[in-house]
Design a protein around this motif. Structure first.
Motif, PDB file in Angstrom:
ATOM      1  N   UNK A  29       0.533  -1.217   0.062  1.00 30.57           N
ATOM      2  CA  UNK A  29      -0.116   0.512  -0.171  1.00 30.57           C
ATOM      3  C   UNK A  29       0.883   1.538  -0.233  1.00 30.57           C
ATOM      4  N   UNK A  30       2.226   1.232   0.957  1.00 32.21           N
ATOM      5  CA  UNK A  30       2.830   2.978   0.188  1.00 32.21           C
ATOM      6  C   UNK A  30       2.764   3.100  -0.998  1.00 32.21           C
ATOM      7  N   UNK A  31       3.301   2.673  -1.681  1.00 36.46           N
ATOM      8  CA  UNK A  31       3.525   3.448  -2.944  1.00 36.46           C
ATOM      9  C   UNK A  31       2.277   3.969  -3.375  1.00 36.46           C
ATOM     10  N   UNK A  32       1.085   3.102  -2.881  1.00 33.20           N
ATOM     11  CA  UNK A  32       0.194   3.662  -2.906  1.00 33.20           C
ATOM     12  C   UNK A  32      -0.194   4.979  -2.610  1.00 33.20           C
ATOM     13  N   UNK A  33      -0.154   5.331  -0.661  1.00 33.86           N
ATOM     14  CA  UNK A  33      -1.273   5.744  -0.102  1.00 33.86           C
ATOM     15  C   UNK A  33       0.668   7.126  -0.089  1.00 33.86           C
ATOM     16  N   UNK A  34       1.880   6.598  -0.472  1.00 30.77           N
ATOM     17  CA  UNK A  34       2.411   7.701   0.415  1.00 30.77           C
ATOM     18  C   UNK A  34       3.932   7.123  -0.740  1.00 30.77           C
ATOM     19  N   UNK A  35       4.139   7.967  -1.986  1.00 33.34           N
ATOM     20  CA  UNK A  35       5.657   7.050  -2.875  1.00 33.34           C
ATOM     21  C   UNK A  35       6.484   7.507  -2.271  1.00 33.34           C
ATOM     22  N   UNK A  36       6.831   8.353  -1.313  1.00 29.61           N
ATOM     23  CA  UNK A  36       8.044   9.300  -1.255  1.00 29.61           C
ATOM     24  C   UNK A  36       8.240   8.368   0.440  1.00 29.61           C
ATOM     25  N   UNK A  37       7.969   8.091   0.259  1.00 26.40           N
ATOM     26  CA  UNK A  37       7.744   7.832   2.422  1.00 26.40           C
ATOM     27  C   UNK A  37       9.256   6.567   2.754  1.00 26.40           C
ATOM     28  N   UNK A  38       9.067   5.570   1.696  1.00 28.59           N
ATOM     29  CA  UNK A  38      10.006   4.814   1.628  1.00 28.59           C
ATOM     30  C   UNK A  38      11.185   5.181   1.012  1.00 28.59           C
TER      31      UNK A  38
END
Length: 237
Positions: A29-38
């Motif tokens: 889900x991370x790339x969809x919800x917050x792509x820069x967070x990773x």
């Protein structure tokens, strides 16, 4: 009855709001919800990060291994660990590494109050800055699970939250250098942010040995693929 129901709905809404950022801990889900967070960055670079130190039993061994190739990394420090060995925090910076904030206690944020979360982040941030002389830029929550309070605390302290694109699952009792490297390389490393641990203070005892064994192999692999390895400050994010 209406007032009680309204209070219950309000409490429920607040709880949902508090925990909603935790969805970013789910890798798919991370790339969809917050792509820069990773922490995706320069495709020619790999950001090397370590959590849970500094630990006098293990961190110096990681410093020695990194020094062999002149590789720099970002170390996400726990306040309680830094408080015990402040000289090791200064050694990290003197060696050219970047220091960042992992909080004071390694406790799940979803069960902590907003005040406790703000105090945890601020206390750790202030200690890292005062002991190392380096102003930290990054914040990584325990277990990679954010809350609304943690996001607010990070912003309040001038910190940017960052998680990871790759991990080695190096905290388990069954981890080996081979398993760590195999897990890290399931996806292309180019432009990624790698999560490893230089301490076992929240992991299986001696698990850091698997990480240390995998580290030179990881650096060799990146070099063979023409990838530069370094800290988040050089990652272009």
């Amino acid at each position: 009855m209406k007032a009680t129901r309204a209070l219950a709905l309000t409490a429920g809404a607040l709880a949902v709001g508090h925990s909603l950022p935790a969805l970013t801990s789910l890798g798919p889900l991370r790339p969809l919800l917050a792509p820069r967070l990773s922490g995706p960055g320069d495709p020619g670079h790999v950001a090397l990060t370590f959590d849970d130190g500094p630990d006098p039993a293990s961190t110096p061994l990681f410093l020695a291994e990194l020094a062999k190739t002149g590789t720099k990394a970002t170390f996400f420090l726990l306040g309680r660990m830094l408080q015990r060995t402040p000289e090791l925090g200064r050694e990290l910076v003197d060696a050219g590494h970047e220091v960042a904030v992992h909080g004071w206690e390694h406790r799940p944020l979803l069960i902590r109050s907003p005040r406790a979360t703000r105090d945890d982040v601020a206390r750790a941030r202030d200690l890292v800055a005062s002991i190392t002389g380096q102003q930290p830029r990054w914040y990584r929550p325990p277990y990679g699970v954010l809350s609304a309070s943690a996001l607010y605390a990070a912003k309040e302290n001038g910190l940017t939250p960052v998680l990871w694109t790759h991990w080695g699952q190096d905290w388990t009792a069954s981890a080996t250098p081979e398993s760590v490297l195999r897990t890290l390389t399931r996806a292309p490393l180019a432009g990624g942010t790698v999560l490893l641990h230089d301490s076992d203070c929240t992991s299986a005892p001696q698990s850091w040995r698997a990480t240390l064994g995998a580290l030179p192999r990881l650096l060799e692999l990146c070099a063979a693929r023409g990838l530069e390895v370094g800290p988040l400050r050089d990652h272009g994010i």
